[in-house]
Design a protein around this motif. Structure first.
Motif, PDB file in Angstrom:
ATOM      1  N   ARG A  92       0.838  -1.204   0.000  1.00 57.39           N
ATOM      2  CA  ARG A  92       0.000   0.000   0.000  1.00 57.39           C
ATOM      3  C   ARG A  92       0.869   1.249   0.000  1.00 57.39           C
ATOM      4  NH1 ARG A  92      -1.238   3.968   2.950  1.00 57.39           N
ATOM      5  NH2 ARG A  92       0.104   3.233   4.638  1.00 57.39           N
ATOM      6  N   MET A  93       1.957   1.236   0.769  1.00 51.70           N
ATOM      7  CA  MET A  93       2.853   2.389   0.839  1.00 51.70           C
ATOM      8  C   MET A  93       3.533   2.649  -0.505  1.00 51.70           C
ATOM      9  SD  MET A  93       4.443   1.505   4.604  1.00 51.70           S
ATOM     10  CE  MET A  93       5.545   2.921   4.725  1.00 51.70           C
ATOM     11  N   ILE A  94       3.852   1.585  -1.213  1.00 51.63           N
ATOM     12  CA  ILE A  94       4.434   1.744  -2.550  1.00 51.63           C
ATOM     13  C   ILE A  94       3.389   2.290  -3.512  1.00 51.63           C
ATOM     14  CG2 ILE A  94       5.420   0.502  -4.513  1.00 51.63           C
ATOM     15  CD1 ILE A  94       6.636  -1.475  -2.478  1.00 51.63           C
ATOM     16  N   ALA A  95       2.177   1.734  -3.441  1.00 50.96           N
ATOM     17  CA  ALA A  95       1.121   2.129  -4.377  1.00 50.96           C
ATOM     18  C   ALA A  95       0.668   3.563  -4.175  1.00 50.96           C
ATOM     19  CB  ALA A  95      -0.074   1.177  -4.234  1.00 50.96           C
ATOM     20  N   THR A  96       0.754   4.069  -2.947  1.00 53.43           N
ATOM     21  CA  THR A  96       0.319   5.440  -2.685  1.00 53.43           C
ATOM     22  C   THR A  96       1.445   6.451  -2.804  1.00 53.43           C
ATOM     23  OG1 THR A  96       0.715   5.165  -0.298  1.00 53.43           O
ATOM     24  CG2 THR A  96      -1.507   4.669  -1.123  1.00 53.43           C
ATOM     25  N   GLY A  97       2.667   5.970  -3.041  1.00 58.97           N
ATOM     26  CA  GLY A  97       3.786   6.887  -3.179  1.00 58.97           C
ATOM     27  C   GLY A  97       4.481   7.223  -1.875  1.00 58.97           C
ATOM     28  N   GLU A  98       4.017   6.672  -0.760  1.00 58.18           N
ATOM     29  CA  GLU A  98       4.718   6.894   0.506  1.00 58.18           C
ATOM     30  C   GLU A  98       6.138   6.348   0.426  1.00 58.18           C
ATOM     31  OE1 GLU A  98       2.603   5.910   4.178  1.00 58.18           O
ATOM     32  OE2 GLU A  98       0.756   5.796   2.987  1.00 58.18           O
ATOM     33  N   LEU A  99       6.311   5.273  -0.324  1.00 58.46           N
ATOM     34  CA  LEU A  99       7.627   4.736  -0.628  1.00 58.46           C
ATOM     35  C   LEU A  99       7.823   4.888  -2.128  1.00 58.46           C
ATOM     36  CD1 LEU A  99       7.608   1.476   1.543  1.00 58.46           C
ATOM     37  CD2 LEU A  99       8.913   3.564   1.986  1.00 58.46           C
ATOM     38  N   ALA A 100       8.766   5.733  -2.517  1.00 56.01           N
ATOM     39  CA  ALA A 100       8.965   6.063  -3.927  1.00 56.01           C
ATOM     40  C   ALA A 100       9.954   5.107  -4.585  1.00 56.01           C
ATOM     41  CB  ALA A 100       9.469   7.495  -4.054  1.00 56.01           C
ATOM     42  N   PRO A 101       9.932   4.994  -5.916  1.00 57.15           N
ATOM     43  CA  PRO A 101      10.906   4.156  -6.613  1.00 57.15           C
ATOM     44  C   PRO A 101      12.326   4.542  -6.248  1.00 57.15           C
ATOM     45  CG  PRO A 101       9.193   4.892  -8.124  1.00 57.15           C
ATOM     46  CD  PRO A 101       8.977   5.629  -6.842  1.00 57.15           C
ATOM     47  N   GLY A 102      13.123   3.542  -5.908  1.00 59.20           N
ATOM     48  CA  GLY A 102      14.501   3.786  -5.523  1.00 59.20           C
ATOM     49  C   GLY A 102      14.694   4.117  -4.057  1.00 59.20           C
ATOM     50  N   GLN A 103      13.607   4.381  -3.337  1.00 63.15           N
ATOM     51  CA  GLN A 103      13.734   4.786  -1.932  1.00 63.15           C
ATOM     52  C   GLN A 103      14.092   3.590  -1.055  1.00 63.15           C
ATOM     53  OE1 GLN A 103      10.424   7.046  -0.454  1.00 63.15           O
ATOM     54  NE2 GLN A 103      10.941   6.698   1.692  1.00 63.15           N
ATOM     55  N   ARG A 104      14.951   3.841  -0.091  1.00 66.80           N
ATOM     56  CA  ARG A 104      15.350   2.801   0.850  1.00 66.80           C
ATOM     57  C   ARG A 104      14.320   2.705   1.969  1.00 66.80           C
ATOM     58  NH1 ARG A 104      21.514   1.725   2.475  1.00 66.80           N
ATOM     59  NH2 ARG A 104      21.236   0.091   4.045  1.00 66.80           N
ATOM     60  N   LEU A 105      13.929   1.494   2.312  1.00 69.31           N
ATOM     61  CA  LEU A 105      12.956   1.275   3.381  1.00 69.31           C
ATOM     62  C   LEU A 105      13.624   1.432   4.744  1.00 69.31           C
ATOM     63  CD1 LEU A 105      11.497  -0.113   0.914  1.00 69.31           C
ATOM     64  CD2 LEU A 105      10.505  -1.682   2.595  1.00 69.31           C
ATOM     65  N   PRO A 106      12.844   1.752   5.758  1.00 67.59           N
ATOM     66  CA  PRO A 106      13.393   1.715   7.125  1.00 67.59           C
ATOM     67  C   PRO A 106      13.879   0.301   7.433  1.00 67.59           C
ATOM     68  CG  PRO A 106      11.237   2.797   7.070  1.00 67.59           C
ATOM     69  CD  PRO A 106      11.435   2.181   5.727  1.00 67.59           C
ATOM     70  N   GLY A 107      14.723   0.178   8.442  1.00 67.21           N
ATOM     71  CA  GLY A 107      15.240  -1.132   8.830  1.00 67.21           C
ATOM     72  C   GLY A 107      14.156  -2.034   9.377  1.00 67.21           C
ATOM     73  N   GLU A 108      14.464  -3.308   9.447  1.00 64.99           N
ATOM     74  CA  GLU A 108      13.493  -4.294   9.926  1.00 64.99           C
ATOM     75  C   GLU A 108      12.986  -3.948  11.318  1.00 64.99           C
ATOM     76  OE1 GLU A 108      15.098  -8.198   9.806  1.00 64.99           O
ATOM     77  OE2 GLU A 108      15.255  -8.273   7.619  1.00 64.99           O
TER      78      GLU A 108
END
Length: 250
Positions: free
Chosen positions: A26-42
């Protein structure tokens, strides 16, 4: 979500890792996580979602298998581009034949005019501040003849983020490398003069003014004028090449 709710949903047959996977998707689909963006750690993801690191790790692995996430060298995970195998060849097409850059400029005119209008409607105050800061850098660096292409790329990518459209961000992610090479060619070869720099700066000011004024129609028109001007330079270059006498055969 409380621990009790997680337990109830786990007992109902829904795995926690599946819910984590859905939330990251959902975060990817809404743009909260953008292409190329690094995710927070586990650990950070687990704490923010109220789940175990084991569930987060399983969800990340599932999304990697689906081609939506990729491991980062040295550790971590990032969102992949829509098609990471497309961007480098797309940039190479421009290097092989400058006519391909003309085609990309015409395609940009359609896409980025829409983006400017959308940004005028959706840009957050923070995104407007970012655009204004980039424009100040453009003004300063243009006088010095420095970082012209880099600043141009930053400006157009900031507009892309200001659209609030995950779909558009993924499209831009695909063409990002080609866009960077294109703007380098524009600013140092196709229209490199100080007069061209001033014109480009004025056009970017007009685009930002319309976005800042929350005027989508005006923002679309300003971007149209800018990219029409760019495409006119390609047409002039093509006409000059057509009019030039052919070199005699050796």
């Amino acid at each position: 979500m409380t621990t009790q709710e997680h337990v109830r949903r786990e007992m109902s047959g829904e795995r926690v890792s599946d819910r984590v996977e859905d939330e990251i998707l959902r975060m990817i689909a809404t743009g909260e996580l953008a292409p190329g963006q690094r995710l927070p750690g586990e650990r950070q993801l687990a704490e923010s979602m109220g789940v175990s690191r084991v569930s987060v790790r399983a969800a990340l692995q599932a999304l990697k298998t689906r081609g939506l996430l990729a491991a980062v060298q040295g550790g971590g995970t990032r969102v992949v581009l829509t098609d990471e195998n497309l961007s480098p060849p797309l940039a190479q097409l421009g290097e092989a034949n400058l006519e391909n850059l003309h085609d990309l400029a015409e395609i940009r005119r359609v896409l980025e005019s829409w983006a400017a209008g959308r940004a005028a409607a959706n840009a957050t105050p923070e995104q407007l501040n970012e655009l204004e800061a980039i424009l100040r850098d453009m003004e300063r660096n243009s006088r010095r003849g420095q970082h012209k292409a880099e600043d141009d790329v930053r400006f157009h990518l900031a507009i892309a983020r200001a659209t609030g459209s995950a779909v558009y961000m993924h499209i831009v992610g695909v063409i990002r490398d080609a866009l960077a090479r294109m703007l380098d060619y524009h600013r140092y070869e196709l229209f490199p003069s100080p007069a061209d720099d001033r014109m480009t700066l004025d056009q970017h000011r007009a685009i930002l003014a319309a976005i800042r004024d929350r005027a989508p129609v005006a923002a679309t028109a300003a971007m149209d004028r800018h990219l029409d001007w760019v495409c006119a330079h390609y047409a002039e270059r093509r006409a000059r090449r057509a009019a030039a006498p052919e070199s005699p055969a050796s």
